[in-house]
Design a protein around this motif. Sequence first.
Motif, PDB file in Angstrom:
ATOM      1  N   UNK A  54      -6.820  -1.776  -2.548  1.00  0.00           N
ATOM      2  CA  UNK A  54      -6.719  -1.289  -4.125  1.00  0.00           C
ATOM      3  C   UNK A  54      -5.546  -0.379  -3.940  1.00  0.00           C
ATOM      4  N   UNK A  55      -5.415   0.573  -2.804  1.00  0.00           N
ATOM      5  CA  UNK A  55      -4.226   1.504  -2.644  1.00  0.00           C
ATOM      6  C   UNK A  55      -3.029   0.778  -1.891  1.00  0.00           C
ATOM      7  N   UNK A  56      -3.980  -0.523  -1.432  1.00  0.00           N
ATOM      8  CA  UNK A  56      -2.277  -1.192  -0.336  1.00  0.00           C
ATOM      9  C   UNK A  56      -1.707  -1.840  -1.291  1.00  0.00           C
ATOM     10  N   UNK A  57      -2.645  -2.608  -2.529  1.00  0.00           N
ATOM     11  CA  UNK A  57      -2.264  -3.274  -3.496  1.00  0.00           C
ATOM     12  C   UNK A  57      -0.671  -2.319  -4.341  1.00  0.00           C
ATOM     13  N   UNK A  58      -1.378  -1.453  -4.726  1.00  0.00           N
ATOM     14  CA  UNK A  58      -0.693  -0.358  -5.772  1.00  0.00           C
ATOM     15  C   UNK A  58       0.426   0.575  -4.722  1.00  0.00           C
ATOM     16  N   UNK A  59       0.397   0.868  -3.811  1.00  0.00           N
ATOM     17  CA  UNK A  59       1.187   1.376  -2.595  1.00  0.00           C
ATOM     18  C   UNK A  59       2.760   0.185  -2.261  1.00  0.00           C
ATOM     19  N   UNK A  60       2.489  -1.364  -2.759  1.00  0.00           N
ATOM     20  CA  UNK A  60       3.430  -2.286  -2.348  1.00  0.00           C
ATOM     21  C   UNK A  60       4.305  -2.505  -3.186  1.00  0.00           C
ATOM     22  N   UNK A  61       3.571  -2.547  -4.842  1.00  0.00           N
ATOM     23  CA  UNK A  61       3.912  -2.391  -5.837  1.00  0.00           C
ATOM     24  C   UNK A  61       4.937  -1.416  -6.059  1.00  0.00           C
TER      25      UNK A  61
END
Length: 268
Positions: free
Chosen positions: A243-250
Motif C-alpha cells: 500500500x505504501x509503495x502504490x501511494x509512493x509511486x502515485x
Amino acid sequence: MPKVTIIIPVHNGAAFLPELLDSVIAQTEKGWNCICVNDGSTDDSLELLNRYADRDDRITVINQPNGGCGTARNTAMQHVKTPLVTFADQDDLLHPQAFETALAAIESAGVDCLCFGFSRFQAKPVIQPITSRPTVVRANRNGTYLITGRRSSWPIFVWRHIFRTDAVRSIPFPPISGGEDQAWMSELSWNNLTWASIDPVLYFNRERPNSQSRGVSRRYIDNVLASYRWIEERAKHYDIDRKWLRRYIRHMRFMFMLSVAYRKLLRK
C-alpha cells in the motif's frame, strides 16, 4: 592498486566529453580507473574516447549499440574491479579533489554509500579548494538523515555518490535513459546498506536547456514512467508494504507529470 572506478555512459557527447575526461585525469588521487561505455553514438564520441584511452591506460572504452544510460551502466559494472565505484554524466565535471575527498570520507565513515555536494553551472564552474577534512553526517538505514532537526530524503542522483562495489553490483539499472537514477536509488534504499554524507561540492552538473532531464520529449516521459513500473516490479523481491509503495509511486507520477506540464508552459 586503483581504489575507485568512475563509470561514464556516452551517447553523442563529443561536445563536452574532453572537459569531463580532463577533470578525471586531473584528479589529485591517482589510483582510479575510468570505464566509458560508448552507447551507440553517431558523432565523434567513440574516436574521442579512443584517443583518451591511448593517452591514459587507466581509461577503458567499451563500444555497444544504443541501449540507454541504464544499459550502459550495467555493462560497465560487469568490468569494475575496484572496491569503490562512482558515476558521471558525459557533460559534467569533477572537482580535482573529488576522488581524494570522497575516498577519505567513505573510509572514515565505514559506510556503503557516501553522498557529496554538487553545484550546477552553465559556462564555467566556480571551484573552491578543499582545505580541511569535511564533517561526515551518518544516515538512517532507510536513506534519510537528520540535519539541524530537519528530516530530508536521500538525493537520487547517482553521480553525487560513491559506493562500495560489492554492496551495489548486484542491483541493475533499468534499460532506459530517464528515470534510471531514481529507480536504482530506490532499490538501494530497500537493502540493508549504510549511508553518510559530506557537504563539499565535488561534482559540477552542467545546466543545458535542451538536456534530456530538462526536456519534455515523448521518449523521455515514457522512460520515466517505465522507471516507475520497474520500481514496482523490483519491489516484488523485497518485503515492502505494498500500500505504501502504490501511494509512493502515485505521488511520484503526479509530481513528474506536474513538472512536465510546468516545463511545457515555460516553453510557450
